[in-house]
Motif scaffolding. Structure first.
Motif, PDB file in Angstrom:
ATOM      1  N   ILE A  83       0.859  -1.179   0.000  1.00 14.78           N
ATOM      2  CA  ILE A  83       0.000   0.000   0.000  1.00 14.78           C
ATOM      3  C   ILE A  83       0.897   1.231   0.000  1.00 14.78           C
ATOM      4  N   THR A  84       0.712   2.086  -0.984  1.00  7.50           N
ATOM      5  CA  THR A  84       1.561   3.266  -1.095  1.00  7.50           C
ATOM      6  C   THR A  84       1.146   4.331  -0.092  1.00  7.50           C
ATOM      7  N   ALA A  85       2.025   5.290   0.120  1.00  2.00           N
ATOM      8  CA  ALA A  85       1.687   6.441   0.951  1.00  2.00           C
ATOM      9  C   ALA A  85       0.568   7.236   0.292  1.00  2.00           C
ATOM     10  N   GLU A  86      -0.169   7.980   1.086  1.00  2.00           N
ATOM     11  CA  GLU A  86      -1.256   8.796   0.565  1.00  2.00           C
ATOM     12  C   GLU A  86      -0.693   9.862  -0.379  1.00  2.00           C
ATOM     13  N   HIS A  87      -1.365  10.039  -1.502  1.00  2.00           N
ATOM     14  CA  HIS A  87      -0.940  11.020  -2.498  1.00  2.00           C
ATOM     15  C   HIS A  87      -2.020  12.081  -2.654  1.00  2.00           C
ATOM     16  N   ALA A  88      -1.673  13.345  -2.358  1.00  2.00           N
ATOM     17  CA  ALA A  88      -2.630  14.444  -2.484  1.00  2.00           C
ATOM     18  C   ALA A  88      -2.789  14.831  -3.944  1.00  2.00           C
ATOM     19  N   LEU A  89      -4.031  15.031  -4.367  1.00  2.00           N
ATOM     20  CA  LEU A  89      -4.317  15.434  -5.735  1.00  2.00           C
ATOM     21  C   LEU A  89      -4.342  16.960  -5.833  1.00  2.00           C
ATOM     22  N   GLY A  90      -3.887  17.486  -6.948  1.00  2.00           N
ATOM     23  CA  GLY A  90      -3.910  18.934  -7.129  1.00  2.00           C
ATOM     24  C   GLY A  90      -5.327  19.472  -7.164  1.00  2.00           C
TER      25      GLY A  90
END
Length: 408
Positions: A83-90
């Motif tokens: 599970i990847t780290a959380e990625h914030a969307l622009g």
């Protein structure tokens, strides 16, 4: 119940995302991210305690042990997940697509699922990449699942390119009460085995399992929690979803046909195993071709089965899929053991069941009652988390020192 993979199965999640996947061990190249969409790549270089049986080396990801079996029910092959780290969307989006560069020898697969954050501690279900969420999200996580049907044979992931956009929505998510269905429950057992999220099963453990990966909480969390009650309502337990099973692995039967992964012709709320066992559906087979031996739609860890519900044999239970509803919520934080759920705001009130550590519960309203000292200090506030179910607010992580729901 443990997932058993079909040899040579095509990975629907990858195809839905437009990925190019290697065949028979030949390398495949990821296509470029579509112009005009927010793009990024998954970090395959770091593996931590939330990940299961995967190893990272030289920027690639593969199975750490290609002959590792999560429990005694798996006799061949292996599986793992990252599970990847959380990625914030622009900007908010409702779809994440994935393009995979991988080597997938015969009998191996790589699947990509994503979920989006919809609130402080609220997430969509895990959804195959390329499939639109039912709501816009501000940030996402990606889950890579690697499978092999043969001991010693490994898939190798060399890169995952991701992009977010907005697609036409089907059945937009509306504020609603959580869904409840009556399904057949079986005891999980398997002490010493490993759940789908990497948790090692212990004696009298407290978690539940559904036949779909869409609702598996990452290790040490209860983002997806179920309230399981005896059919007479006398005992209930709130427990996190940490495992996949029984029988099927893609049967999110609580969802409507428009988003249900398989068996879309069945009524919402009816597990495929129930239809197969009682009605002869699908020639009495599950999605792996096994003859279904009981109508189970939920597996219960021993602590839920014996301690929370007081069951002595498999049987029907009422299950509320709490993540399908909306409203104020809190996460149970104890020293490890489940906490008692009381019939009123008193430490001497009748015990109505248990709330497991990590369980995420909906807070309907609050009352003042006995003073309690717990994980988050001392307080007279008690939260009602279900019909006639009260717990001290001092054991719920809500993000606030004040009540997050109205007075009862």
């Amino acid at each position: 119940m443990i997932r058993i993979k079909k040899a040579g199965r095509v990975t629907a999640a990858v195809l839905a995302a437009g990925a190019v996947t290697a065949l028979a061990g030949a390398p495949a190249q990821a296509a470029p991210v579509s112009p005009g969409t927010a793009g990024w790549t998954a970090d395959l270089s770091t593996v931590d305690t939330d990940d299961v049986n995967v190893a990272a080396a030289g920027g690639t990801l593969t199975l750490a042990d290609a002959a590792w079996h999560r429990t005694a029910r798996v006799f061949a092959g292996s599986e793992g997940s990252l599970i990847t780290a959380e990625h914030a969307l622009g900007t908010p989006a409702n779809r994440v697509s994935a393009q995979v560069s991988a080597e997938t020898p015969k009998g191996t697969t790589v699947e990509v699922d994503v979920r989006g954050r919809t609130g402080a501690d609220d997430w969509t279900e895990w959804t195959p990449a390329g499939t639109a969420f039912r709501t816009g999200v501000s940030s996402v996580q990606v889950r890579l699942s690697l499978h092999s049907d043969t001991d010693g044979v490994r898939p190798v992931v060399r890169g995952v390119s991701l992009s977010a956009d907005t697609a036409p929505q089907v059945n937009a998510l509306a504020a609603t009460a959580a869904l409840t269905y009556r399904v057949y429950g079986t005891r999980e057992g398997l002490v010493g085995g490993t759940t789908a999220n990497g948790h090692t099963i212990v004696s009298h453990d407290h978690f539940v399992s559904f036949p779909s990966g869409k609702s598996v909480s990452p290790k040490g969390t209860g983002n997806y929690t179920a309230r399981v009650c005896r059919t007479d309502g006398s005992k209930c337990e709130y427990a996190p979803v940490w495992e996949i099973g029984p029988w099927n692995e893609r049967d999110d039967y609580w969802n409507p046909a428009s988003v249900r992964s398989e068996f879309k012709d069945l009524p919402q709320g009816k597990p495929e195993a129930q239809a197969a066992y009682l009605d002869g559906y699908n020639n009495r087979k599950d999605d792996s071709g096994r003859t279904v031996q009981n109508p189970a739609g939920i597996d219960l860890a021993d602590g839920v089965f014996w301690d929370g519900l007081g069951m002595s044999d498999n049987g029907y239970v009422n299950v509320t899929y709490l993540w399908t509803g909306t409203g104020p919520a809190g996460t149970v934080k104890t020293a490890g053991s489940p906490m008692n759920v009381r019939a009123s705001a008193s430490t001497s009130a009748a015990i109505k069941g248990l709330a497991a550590n990590y369980a995420k519960v909906t807070i309907e309203c609050y009352v003042n009652g006995d003073s309690v000292t717990g994980t988050f200090g001392t307080s007279t506030i008690w939260d009602r988390i279900g019909p006639g179910h009260y717990v001290s607010d001092t054991y719920l992580q809500t993000g606030s020192d004040l009540p997050v729901a109205p007075h009862c």
